[in-house]
Write an enzyme that holds these catalytic residues in place. Structure first.
Site, mmCIF file in Angstrom:
data_model
loop_
_atom_site.group_PDB
_atom_site.id
_atom_site.type_symbol
_atom_site.label_atom_id
_atom_site.label_comp_id
_atom_site.label_asym_id
_atom_site.label_seq_id
_atom_site.Cartn_x
_atom_site.Cartn_y
_atom_site.Cartn_z
ATOM 1 N N ASN A 283 -1.136 5.692 -5.972
ATOM 2 C CA ASN A 283 -1.387 7.001 -5.367
ATOM 3 C C ASN A 283 -0.047 7.623 -4.999
ATOM 4 O O ASN A 283 0.600 7.193 -4.056
ATOM 5 C CB ASN A 283 -2.264 6.803 -4.112
ATOM 6 C CG ASN A 283 -2.479 8.095 -3.353
ATOM 7 O OD1 ASN A 283 -2.126 9.189 -3.831
ATOM 8 N ND2 ASN A 283 -3.062 7.981 -2.157
ATOM 9 N N GLY B 107 1.698 2.807 4.944
ATOM 10 C CA GLY B 107 3.060 3.294 5.135
ATOM 11 C C GLY B 107 3.784 2.687 6.321
ATOM 12 O O GLY B 107 4.816 3.199 6.755
ATOM 13 N N LYS C 192 0.487 10.530 -3.828
ATOM 14 C CA LYS C 192 0.395 11.462 -2.694
ATOM 15 C C LYS C 192 1.184 12.744 -3.041
ATOM 16 O O LYS C 192 1.160 13.163 -4.193
ATOM 17 C CB LYS C 192 0.885 10.784 -1.415
ATOM 18 C CG LYS C 192 0.188 9.431 -1.190
ATOM 19 C CD LYS C 192 0.430 8.822 0.151
ATOM 20 C CE LYS C 192 -0.318 7.512 0.262
ATOM 21 N NZ LYS C 192 -0.220 6.896 1.582
ATOM 22 N N SER D 5 0.571 -0.722 2.504
ATOM 23 C CA SER D 5 1.827 -1.489 2.468
ATOM 24 C C SER D 5 1.840 -2.591 1.406
ATOM 25 O O SER D 5 2.411 -3.666 1.620
ATOM 26 C CB SER D 5 2.143 -2.061 3.859
ATOM 27 O OG SER D 5 2.381 -1.008 4.778
ATOM 28 N N GLU E 5 -5.710 9.988 4.793
ATOM 29 C CA GLU E 5 -4.850 11.149 5.040
ATOM 30 C C GLU E 5 -5.641 12.448 4.907
ATOM 31 O O GLU E 5 -5.219 13.489 5.421
ATOM 32 C CB GLU E 5 -3.629 11.106 4.102
ATOM 33 C CG GLU E 5 -2.641 10.046 4.575
ATOM 34 C CD GLU E 5 -1.778 9.440 3.495
ATOM 35 O OE1 GLU E 5 -1.698 9.981 2.382
ATOM 36 O OE2 GLU E 5 -1.188 8.363 3.776
ATOM 37 N N GLU F 52 -8.579 0.568 3.020
ATOM 38 C CA GLU F 52 -7.215 0.879 3.447
ATOM 39 C C GLU F 52 -7.199 1.034 4.965
ATOM 40 O O GLU F 52 -7.505 2.125 5.489
ATOM 41 C CB GLU F 52 -6.735 2.186 2.803
ATOM 42 C CG GLU F 52 -6.658 2.135 1.303
ATOM 43 C CD GLU F 52 -5.654 3.141 0.749
ATOM 44 O OE1 GLU F 52 -4.774 2.719 -0.014
ATOM 45 O OE2 GLU F 52 -5.736 4.331 1.091
ATOM 46 N N HIS G 245 -9.630 9.542 1.239
ATOM 47 C CA HIS G 245 -8.408 8.869 1.713
ATOM 48 C C HIS G 245 -8.213 9.198 3.193
ATOM 49 O O HIS G 245 -8.517 10.313 3.629
ATOM 50 C CB HIS G 245 -7.202 9.341 0.891
ATOM 51 C CG HIS G 245 -5.985 8.500 1.128
ATOM 52 N ND1 HIS G 245 -5.222 8.630 2.266
ATOM 53 C CD2 HIS G 245 -5.433 7.499 0.404
ATOM 54 C CE1 HIS G 245 -4.237 7.725 2.218
ATOM 55 N NE2 HIS G 245 -4.350 7.034 1.091
HETATM 56 P P1 13P Z 1 1.401 2.673 1.149
HETATM 57 O O1 13P Z 1 1.309 1.699 -0.003
HETATM 58 O O2 13P Z 1 2.610 3.551 1.067
HETATM 59 O O3 13P Z 1 1.236 1.977 2.467
HETATM 60 O O4 13P Z 1 0.147 3.676 1.002
HETATM 61 C C1 13P Z 1 -1.117 3.159 0.810
HETATM 62 C C2 13P Z 1 -2.041 4.246 0.464
HETATM 63 O O5 13P Z 1 -2.346 5.101 1.286
HETATM 64 C C3 13P Z 1 -2.553 4.301 -0.916
HETATM 65 O O6 13P Z 1 -3.599 5.216 -1.046
#
Ligand code: 13P
Length: 246
Positions: A10, A170, A12, A208, A96, A164, A94
């Site tokens: 992803n 992150g 983003k 992560s 976010e 997740e 997601h």
């Molecule tokens: P990270 O791997 O940067 O922690 O992000 C995970 C994520 O949100 C994947 O959709």
């Protein structure tokens, strides 16, 4: 026969056209990999990536979609538009978007129905916040998210669910093995009870994931794929994660 692990990147809100060589290097590694590989770039890169990956096993996806096929929705993209731009899949729900855009489970379910309408394979994300975990609410939160974000129309369709934990995204904090397995088995039980699909959904872990922990995460019960954020942006890292599934 065991499923091929699904390794999904992803991106983003990262990536300009100059990132296309990264995806070509990911394509090269994917050709000999055991894993199925998918990249979810920003929508602006779907068309050029699809052109660059003309005969590639790498699948492409969007990161969100609107519920309607078209209309007066300034700034939004429909599932049909993502498909038209070269997407095969879409990430929905997601954290976010759930937190940054106040998306509720019912909206995620509506978007999932839209994705299926357009012929996109959805990855639906769920996960608890740190406060919810510390208050002992993890099971309740995940169960509600599963119940309300997955529409009945998924019956008979190919789809995936990603766990997740919000506090792992992150941050460099990865849950313990027991915490991951506990969540994955809760998801698998829920899916087995509600859906009777020929193609058993992949249950992915995300948060992560790095080249150094990917192999171990893939050995955990119920983890049959990974959803990778930051470490999917550079082929040098992501290809090591893809190789971890060999
Ligand atoms: P990270 O791997 O940067 O922690 O992000 C995970 C994520 O949100 C994947 O959709």
């Amino acid at each position: 026969m065991p499923k091929h692990p699904l390794i999904a990147g992803n991106w983003k809100m990262h990536g300009l056209r100059e990132a296309i060589p990264e995806v070509l290097a990911i394509d090269a590694a994917s050709r000999s990999a055991r894993a199925s590989v998918a990249i979810f770039p920003p929508s602006t890169l779907l068309c050029p990536m699809r052109e660059a990956l003309a005969d590639s096993p790498v699948r492409l996806g969007g990161q969100d979609c609107h519920t309607e096929p078209l209309g007066a929705f300034t700034g939004d993209l429909s599932a049909e538009m993502l498909k038209d731009a070269g997407a095969d899949m879409v990430i929905l729900g997601h954290s976010e978007r759930r937190h940054g855009h106040k998306e509720a489970c019912e909206g995620v379910a509506a978007k999932t129905r839209a994705a299926l309408r357009a012929g996109l394979e959805p990855i639906i994300c769920i996960g608890e916040t740190l406060d919810q975990r510390q208050e002992g609410l993890t099971h309740a939160v995940l169960s509600k998210q599963l119940r309300d974000s997955l529409p009945e129309t998924l019956e008979g369709q190919t789809f995936h669910v990603a766990y997740e934990p919000v506090w792992a995204i992150g941050t460099g904090h990865v849950p313990t093995d027991d915490q991951v397995v506990d969540a994955m088995l809760l998801i698998q039980k829920h899916l087995a009870k509600r859906f009777h699909n020929q193609v058993v959904p992949h249950t992915l872990y995300g948060g992560s994931v790095k080249p150094d922990n990917a192999r171990h995460l893939l050995t955990l019960d119920g983890v049959d794929g990974l959803l990778v954020g930051g470490a999917s942006l550079k082929a040098a890292d992501f290809n090591r994660i893809i190789a971890a599934a060999d």
